[in-house]
Design a protein around this motif. Structure first.
Motif, PDB file in Angstrom:
ATOM      1  N   THR A   1      -0.613   2.868  10.673  1.00 21.78           N
ATOM      2  CA  THR A   1      -0.560   2.978   9.215  1.00 21.78           C
ATOM      3  C   THR A   1      -1.787   3.707   8.680  1.00 21.78           C
ATOM      4  O   THR A   1      -1.674   4.541   7.773  1.00 21.78           O
ATOM      5  CB  THR A   1      -0.444   1.586   8.573  1.00 21.78           C
ATOM      6  OG1 THR A   1       0.705   0.927   9.103  1.00 21.78           O
ATOM      7  CG2 THR A   1      -0.312   1.689   7.072  1.00 21.78           C
ATOM      8  N   MET A   2      -2.948   3.406   9.232  1.00 23.64           N
ATOM      9  CA  MET A   2      -4.168   4.112   8.822  1.00 23.64           C
ATOM     10  C   MET A   2      -4.057   5.598   9.146  1.00 23.64           C
ATOM     11  O   MET A   2      -4.507   6.440   8.363  1.00 23.64           O
ATOM     12  CB  MET A   2      -5.387   3.490   9.496  1.00 23.64           C
ATOM     13  CG  MET A   2      -5.750   2.136   8.944  1.00 23.64           C
ATOM     14  SD  MET A   2      -7.027   1.255   9.863  1.00 23.64           S
ATOM     15  CE  MET A   2      -8.331   2.440   9.959  1.00 23.64           C
ATOM     16  N   MET A   3      -3.443   5.917  10.266  1.00 28.62           N
ATOM     17  CA  MET A   3      -3.230   7.324  10.606  1.00 28.62           C
ATOM     18  C   MET A   3      -2.286   7.980   9.595  1.00 28.62           C
ATOM     19  O   MET A   3      -2.494   9.130   9.200  1.00 28.62           O
ATOM     20  CB  MET A   3      -2.686   7.443  12.029  1.00 28.62           C
ATOM     21  CG  MET A   3      -3.709   7.080  13.090  1.00 28.62           C
ATOM     22  SD  MET A   3      -3.024   6.913  14.748  1.00 28.62           S
ATOM     23  CE  MET A   3      -2.400   8.541  15.066  1.00 28.62           C
TER      24      MET A   3
ATOM     25  N   PHE B   1      -1.955   7.128   6.449  1.00 29.50           N
ATOM     26  CA  PHE B   1      -2.697   7.307   5.205  1.00 29.50           C
ATOM     27  C   PHE B   1      -3.767   8.383   5.309  1.00 29.50           C
ATOM     28  O   PHE B   1      -4.287   8.840   4.289  1.00 29.50           O
ATOM     29  CB  PHE B   1      -3.316   5.983   4.745  1.00 29.50           C
ATOM     30  CG  PHE B   1      -2.345   5.111   3.999  1.00 29.50           C
ATOM     31  CD1 PHE B   1      -1.960   5.429   2.715  1.00 29.50           C
ATOM     32  CD2 PHE B   1      -1.822   3.975   4.586  1.00 29.50           C
ATOM     33  CE1 PHE B   1      -1.057   4.639   2.021  1.00 29.50           C
ATOM     34  CE2 PHE B   1      -0.928   3.183   3.912  1.00 29.50           C
ATOM     35  CZ  PHE B   1      -0.550   3.516   2.615  1.00 29.50           C
ATOM     36  N   SER B   2      -4.109   8.820   6.508  1.00 27.87           N
ATOM     37  CA  SER B   2      -5.111   9.884   6.655  1.00 27.87           C
ATOM     38  C   SER B   2      -4.496  11.275   6.479  1.00 27.87           C
ATOM     39  O   SER B   2      -5.222  12.254   6.393  1.00 27.87           O
ATOM     40  CB  SER B   2      -5.779   9.787   8.027  1.00 27.87           C
ATOM     41  OG  SER B   2      -4.887  10.141   9.043  1.00 27.87           O
ATOM     42  N   ILE B   3      -3.178  11.358   6.397  1.00 23.85           N
ATOM     43  CA  ILE B   3      -2.516  12.634   6.180  1.00 23.85           C
ATOM     44  C   ILE B   3      -2.709  13.022   4.714  1.00 23.85           C
ATOM     45  O   ILE B   3      -2.330  12.293   3.821  1.00 23.85           O
ATOM     46  CB  ILE B   3      -1.002  12.541   6.494  1.00 23.85           C
ATOM     47  CG1 ILE B   3      -0.787  12.170   7.952  1.00 23.85           C
ATOM     48  CG2 ILE B   3      -0.309  13.861   6.158  1.00 23.85           C
ATOM     49  CD1 ILE B   3       0.650  11.828   8.273  1.00 23.85           C
ATOM     50  N   PRO B   4      -3.307  14.184   4.451  1.00 22.45           N
ATOM     51  CA  PRO B   4      -3.544  14.557   3.052  1.00 22.45           C
ATOM     52  C   PRO B   4      -2.235  14.930   2.354  1.00 22.45           C
ATOM     53  O   PRO B   4      -1.373  15.578   2.934  1.00 22.45           O
ATOM     54  CB  PRO B   4      -4.480  15.767   3.155  1.00 22.45           C
ATOM     55  CG  PRO B   4      -4.207  16.326   4.507  1.00 22.45           C
ATOM     56  CD  PRO B   4      -3.817  15.164   5.388  1.00 22.45           C
TER      57      PRO B   4
ATOM     58  N   SER C   1       0.830  -1.205   0.000  1.00 19.92           N
ATOM     59  CA  SER C   1       0.000   0.000   0.000  1.00 19.92           C
ATOM     60  C   SER C   1       0.868   1.260   0.000  1.00 19.92           C
ATOM     61  O   SER C   1       0.582   2.219  -0.719  1.00 19.92           O
ATOM     62  CB  SER C   1      -0.919   0.016   1.222  1.00 19.92           C
ATOM     63  OG  SER C   1      -1.771  -1.080   1.217  1.00 19.92           O
TER      64      SER C   1
END
Length: 135
Positions: A125-127, A129-132, A19
């Motif tokens: 990791t989800m955090m 990926f939440s960074i724009p 990912s």
């Protein structure tokens, strides 16, 4: 049971790594990257008058010295960036993926217990990926 946990952990790590590499493949080089790759950024083309990446190690050292004296003091990371960019865009994307993956991995390893590692790894990791990413 132990083998199943290892497979689950390995599969989770592989999916997250893929990912991150997919995300990195969508980020392309910009003007600054090309300037560093051709060692012409901030100090002109005096060390690489023909352009491209056909320059010697000593040309890079001269460029870094001039950059340090004229522009900025960040020499070590610029050296690493130049060497990575000299190998191409895909190489720098792979290196960035490895750095991001291990940053997340060791952050989770330091701050979580063994039984919660996968859950925390996925959460961090989800955090990430939440960074724009603004282009």
């Amino acid at each position: 049971m132990s083998k199943r946990k290892i497979n689950k952990k390995s599969l989770s790590m592989l999916i997250i790594f893929l990912s991150i590499i997919l995300l990195q493949s969508m980020i392309f080089m910009s003007f600054d990257d090309y300037g560093y790759a051709t060692i012409s950024y901030a100090v002109g083309n005096q060390f690489n008058p023909n352009g491209g990446v056909d320059y010697s190690f000593f040309d890079v050292l001269k460029f870094l010295k001039a950059t340090y004296m004229i522009w900025a003091g960040r020499i070590f990371d610029q050296f690493l960036l130049i060497e990575c960019l000299k190998n191409g865009e895909r190489f720098i994307q792979l290196i960035q993926t490895i750095v991001i993956f291990f940053t997340i991995f060791f952050t989770v390893k330091v701050f979580s217990k063994k039984e919660n590692f996968i859950r925390n790894f996925v959460l961090v990791t989800m955090m990430f990926f939440s960074i724009p990413i603004i282009i």
